[in-house]
Design a protein around this motif. Structure first.
Motif, PDB file in Angstrom:
ATOM      1  N   GLN A   1     -49.019  76.154  84.473  1.00 24.59           N
ATOM      2  CA  GLN A   1     -47.849  76.381  83.732  1.00 24.59           C
ATOM      3  C   GLN A   1     -48.008  75.840  82.767  1.00 24.59           C
ATOM      4  N   LEU A   2     -46.280  75.325  83.550  1.00 22.11           N
ATOM      5  CA  LEU A   2     -45.851  73.274  83.373  1.00 22.11           C
ATOM      6  C   LEU A   2     -46.665  72.387  82.932  1.00 22.11           C
ATOM      7  N   ILE A   3     -47.538  72.272  83.768  1.00 22.29           N
ATOM      8  CA  ILE A   3     -48.637  71.100  83.698  1.00 22.29           C
ATOM      9  C   ILE A   3     -49.514  71.793  82.136  1.00 22.29           C
ATOM     10  N   MET A   4     -49.996  72.525  81.546  1.00 22.96           N
ATOM     11  CA  MET A   4     -50.558  73.268  80.792  1.00 22.96           C
ATOM     12  C   MET A   4     -49.678  72.320  79.825  1.00 22.96           C
ATOM     13  N   GLU A   5     -48.301  72.613  79.682  1.00 19.85           N
ATOM     14  CA  GLU A   5     -47.461  72.509  78.315  1.00 19.85           C
ATOM     15  C   GLU A   5     -47.127  70.977  78.081  1.00 19.85           C
ATOM     16  N   ARG A   6     -47.024  70.768  79.351  1.00 17.53           N
ATOM     17  CA  ARG A   6     -46.908  69.121  79.095  1.00 17.53           C
ATOM     18  C   ARG A   6     -48.304  67.966  78.551  1.00 17.53           C
TER      19      ARG A   6
ATOM     20  N   ARG B   1     -43.962  66.175  91.185  1.00 14.33           N
ATOM     21  CA  ARG B   1     -42.616  65.032  91.595  1.00 14.33           C
ATOM     22  C   ARG B   1     -41.338  65.840  91.285  1.00 14.33           C
ATOM     23  N   GLU B   2     -41.018  65.765  89.843  1.00 19.12           N
ATOM     24  CA  GLU B   2     -40.556  66.341  89.087  1.00 19.12           C
ATOM     25  C   GLU B   2     -39.991  67.716  89.715  1.00 19.12           C
ATOM     26  N   GLN B   3     -40.540  68.608  89.866  1.00 21.02           N
ATOM     27  CA  GLN B   3     -40.080  69.731  89.920  1.00 21.02           C
ATOM     28  C   GLN B   3     -40.211  70.282  92.061  1.00 21.02           C
ATOM     29  N   GLY B   4     -39.937  68.894  92.493  1.00 17.19           N
ATOM     30  CA  GLY B   4     -39.645  68.857  93.655  1.00 17.19           C
ATOM     31  C   GLY B   4     -40.291  69.681  94.373  1.00 17.19           C
ATOM     32  N   LYS B   5     -41.994  69.106  94.059  1.00 15.11           N
ATOM     33  CA  LYS B   5     -42.904  70.307  95.561  1.00 15.11           C
ATOM     34  C   LYS B   5     -43.727  68.399  94.784  1.00 15.11           C
TER      35      LYS B   5
END
Length: 363
Positions: A249-254, A354-358
């Motif tokens: 979801q974050l990738i889509m938003e970005r 990386r930003e999400q600690g993954k």
């Protein structure tokens, strides 16, 4: 299509048309002979019958070729009732066999043997020669609900995709986006989507009602001028526990993607949607680095997108390796987008992880 594989295409299309009759006969009844495999995924009597049908038909035409498929015959051998159902289901196609559309196994024992050719087959590496890869029903979970599914047939040469033929009994040849698991062809005719390496992607009706209907339509390649504003995703939302949904979801938003796009459980149908231009990007990050795709969910079907200008890698940017085995352990996840936009999508995926600690999910 003017390709080096006219006979392979003819044989595979006939086999898929016959296989679709079997699947549609089972999808219309309540008792689909469902059992649960070791990985907790469902399998039906149609999966077994179709895998045997595809193997028998293609082996008859190309006796030196090898096979890889999702199912093995162990459950049939341990369940005489299920074995009889699979064998009796195949007998529905005696008329098709008489018309040379397909070739049936000679006996229940031969049926099981052919299923096991696939179930224990390996794709091999660059020296493997010709290997056919089958997923008799991709999307069994939705198939048992009378929703979308696909029949996947791929030909590899030296572990490289050279031919893809996908039967989509529930998807119209003229489908428009967005498509979902419940988007069913109102004409009930379905479609076949196919591609040969270097010769483009085509679509035709699955069940042609006239010679005119048999004419295939070439899918125009995606333009190379698309901006990130035109990214149209396909994914599977809220049905699988293997992916990292919040990261997706974050990738889509970005990437400024405002709509969910196509929502499909079956991976083969996701590649079909990309090949048909119903979507033009997908991202999948597995929750664990140890997870890997299964070759029958992707082989061949990825070619449908590549032949219209798509580029596919894993989340590390590595090319997809189909030669390592039944599980695609050389790769983690998928990033697919038009060639010009793939670097942007890949960079976004890696940055969000990386930003999400993954970051540990990256190689």
């Amino acid at each position: 299509m003017d390709s080096p594989y006219p006979r392979e295409l003819k044989v595979a299309i006939g086999a898929i048309q016959s296989a679709a009759k079997l699947s549609q006969a089972i999808i219309s009844i309540d008792d689909k002979g469902v059992i649960e495999k070791d990985d907790l995924s469902p399998v039906t009597v149609a999966d077994f019958a179709i895998q045997a049908l595809l193997t028998s038909t293609i082996h008859h035409a190309f006796p030196d070729d090898k096979f890889v498929g999702e199912e093995s015959a162990a459950d049939l051998r341990n369940n005489p009732v299920l074995l009889d159902r699979a064998w009796n289901l195949l007998q529905m196609l005696q008329e098709d066999e008489a018309m040379s559309l397909c070739k049936l196994p000679e006996s229940p024992e031969k049926m099981c043997e052919m299923i096991d050719w696939c179930g224990f087959g390996e794709p091999g590496g660059p020296q493997a020669g010709r290997v056919w890869v089958f997923d008799p029903i991709d999307g069994t979970q939705t198939f048992v609900r009378r929703e979308a599914y696909a029949i996947n047939v791929a030909l590899l040469e030296g572990s490289r995709q050279v031919l893809s033929i996908v039967g989509c009994p529930t998807l119209s040849a003229d489908a428009s986006a967005p498509v979902t698991n419940t988007s069913l062809d109102p004409t009930r005719r379905g479609c076949i989507v196919f591609a040969a390496k270097g010769y483009g992607t085509y679509v035709r009706p699955l069940a042609a009602s006239s010679s005119h209907d048999e004419q295939a339509r070439r899918i125009e390649p995606h333009t190379m001028t698309e901006s990130s504003q035109t990214l149209r995703p396909v994914s599977c939302y809220n049905m699988l526990d293997s992916g990292v949904d919040d990261v997706h979801q974050l990738i889509m938003e970005r990437l400024n993607i405002q709509t969910r796009g196509c929502d499909l459980l079956a991976w083969v149908l996701r590649w079909v949607s990309l090949g048909l231009g119903l979507s033009n990007m997908t991202v999948w990050v597995y929750k664990q680095r140890s997870r890997a795709g299964k070759i029958w969910d992707h082989a061949g079907a990825m070619l449908l997108f590549e032949e219209v200008g798509g580029h596919i890698t894993d989340i590390d940017g590595k090319p997809i390796d189909l030669g390592v085995g039944r599980k695609m352990t050389a790769n983690h996840g998928f990033v697919a987008a038009p060639k010009e936009l793939h670097p942007l999508v890949l960079q976004t995926v890696q940055q969000v992880l990386r930003e999400q600690g993954k970051g540990h999910l990256l190689g």
